[in-house]
Design an enzyme around this catalytic site. Structure first.
Site, PDB file in Angstrom:
ATOM      1  N   ARG A 155       0.819  -1.213   0.000  1.00  0.00           N
ATOM      2  CA  ARG A 155       0.000   0.000   0.000  1.00  0.00           C
ATOM      3  C   ARG A 155       0.856   1.269   0.000  1.00  0.00           C
ATOM      4  NH1 ARG A 155      -2.339  -3.834  -0.896  1.00  0.00           N
ATOM      5  NH2 ARG A 155      -4.324  -4.588  -0.059  1.00  0.00           N
ATOM      6  N   SER A 184     -10.272   1.972   3.542  1.00  0.00           N
ATOM      7  CA  SER A 184      -9.550   1.358   4.661  1.00  0.00           C
ATOM      8  C   SER A 184      -8.576   2.384   5.243  1.00  0.00           C
ATOM      9  CB  SER A 184      -8.788   0.122   4.188  1.00  0.00           C
ATOM     10  OG  SER A 184      -9.683  -0.862   3.708  1.00  0.00           O
ATOM     11  N   GLU A 232      -3.150   3.967   6.207  1.00  0.00           N
ATOM     12  CA  GLU A 232      -3.076   3.756   4.761  1.00  0.00           C
ATOM     13  C   GLU A 232      -3.307   5.069   4.025  1.00  0.00           C
ATOM     14  OE1 GLU A 232      -5.544   1.172   1.448  1.00  0.00           O
ATOM     15  OE2 GLU A 232      -5.057   0.232   3.362  1.00  0.00           O
TER      16      GLU A 232
END
Length: 345
Positions: A161, A237, A336
């Site tokens: 990520r 997320s 994230e």
């Protein structure tokens, strides 16, 4: 090209929070992008390049510089499976086109609210696929030298990520991306939710059906920002799933046994632990709310603006989550999302 002043950034983010940009401009081609960067250099302004507005949290103070909304479009795909698109193009449109043409490689990344450029920067991944695995090259403008650069997948420095581009904001403005897909390739069906979908429907997976399955799962979690689907004002997320040593995992797994599987995955000699399981076990269950910020009723990894929240409210809320997980499990949850602007009091 029109440069605007004091443009409210909340209008351009999926979280629906954020103050104004001192200067704001939309660019639709290479020439406009260069012109915008020249304006920033002449006025000694910091630059933030905005894509789809997901996976970011913009400060209540906004951004004291120039925000460039990347709207460089264009999308094509060859018979050999080379998909090329403008960095401002909608990510899901690229997935749709690839599936319709029967090109495998990004079908499980359906429904992610991002631009192509944002997908590269974030190195998006879901349900068994990661975008960095299919990137062939990226074309970008060096934001300091104003030169056109072609970056290989290796140059992009993809990680979980993240990417070199994410870790070095202000270095490149992406203009186009090339992906190497597989003509007639088999779909990826490795994630438990997707496997369960086909078991219950008793259908053989195809690229189109896997896309449908992913959209269905994302809709169930409230992650599908499309007309006709219920969604939340969220950045997707919020935290990454931490990867821990086996010894560390052995110390915390008993506490997590009551969590609904899957909540961990083997990654070589380490273990990836579901951040959602950690968050719920630390006391932040689905539907938990504090003031105008809460946890999605469908997915514990999703932090939502319940209406009228400020960026500072969300930052405080997520800081409490990180602290609770740290105290209970000794793990540091890593965000994230990208923080944009000044969050100092």
């Amino acid at each position: 090209m029109q440069i605007e002043k004091n443009k409210e950034l909340a209008l351009f983010t999926t979280m629906r929070v954020g103050g104004p940009a001192r200067f704001f401009v939309s660019v639709k081609n290479l020439e406009e992008a260069r012109e915008a960067l020249s304006f920033a250099a002449e006025n000694k302004l910091g630059v933030f390049v905005l894509g789809g507005g997901s996976n970011i949290l913009v400060s209540d103070k906004g951004f004291d510089g120039l925000v460039i909304k990347n709207e460089i479009l264009g999308l094509s795909i060859t018979q050999e499976g080379v998909l090329e698109g403008g960095a401002g193009e909608a990510w899901d449109l690229a997935v749709q086109k690839s599936v319709e043409g029967r090109f495998a490689g990004i079908e499980t990344l359906s429904g992610i609210p991002s631009s192509l450029g944002g997908a590269i920067v974030q190195n998006i991944g879901a349900y068994g696929q990661t975008v960095g695995d299919v990137v062939e090259s990226v074309t970008a403008i060096d934001m300091r030298a104003f030169e056109i650069k072609t970056l290989s997948a290796k140059d992009c420095g993809f990680g979980y990520r993240t990417s070199f581009l994410k870790q070095n904001p202000g270095k490149y403005l992406l203009t186009s991306v090339k992906f190497a897909l597989k003509p007639g390739g088999l779909p990826t069906v490795t994630y438990p939710d997707i496997i369960k979908f086909f078991q219950s429907n008793k259908q053989a997976p195809t690229l189109a059906l896997v896309r449908d399955a992913v959209l269905s799962v994302r809709a169930r979690k409230g992650h599908l920002i499309m007309p006709g689907f219920e969604s939340y004002n969220s950045a997707g997320s919020y935290f990454k799933n931490p990867v821990v040593e086996q010894k560390k995992f052995d110390k915390i797994k008993e506490e997590l046994q009551k969590c609904k599987p899957p909540w961990f995955w083997d990654v070589g000699d380490k273990v990836k632990v579901a951040a959602a399981a950690l968050i719920e076990s630390a006391g932040f269950s689905k539907g938990y709310a504090l003031g105008k910020v809460g946890i999605s009723s469908r997915q514990a990894l999703t932090v939502v603006n319940l209406g009228g929240a400020k960026a500072s409210d969300i930052r405080a809320f997520t800081s409490n989550i990180r602290q609770a997980v740290k105290e209970k499990f000794g793990l540091n949850l890593e965000e994230e999302i990208i923080y944009v602007g000044n969050f100092n009091n």
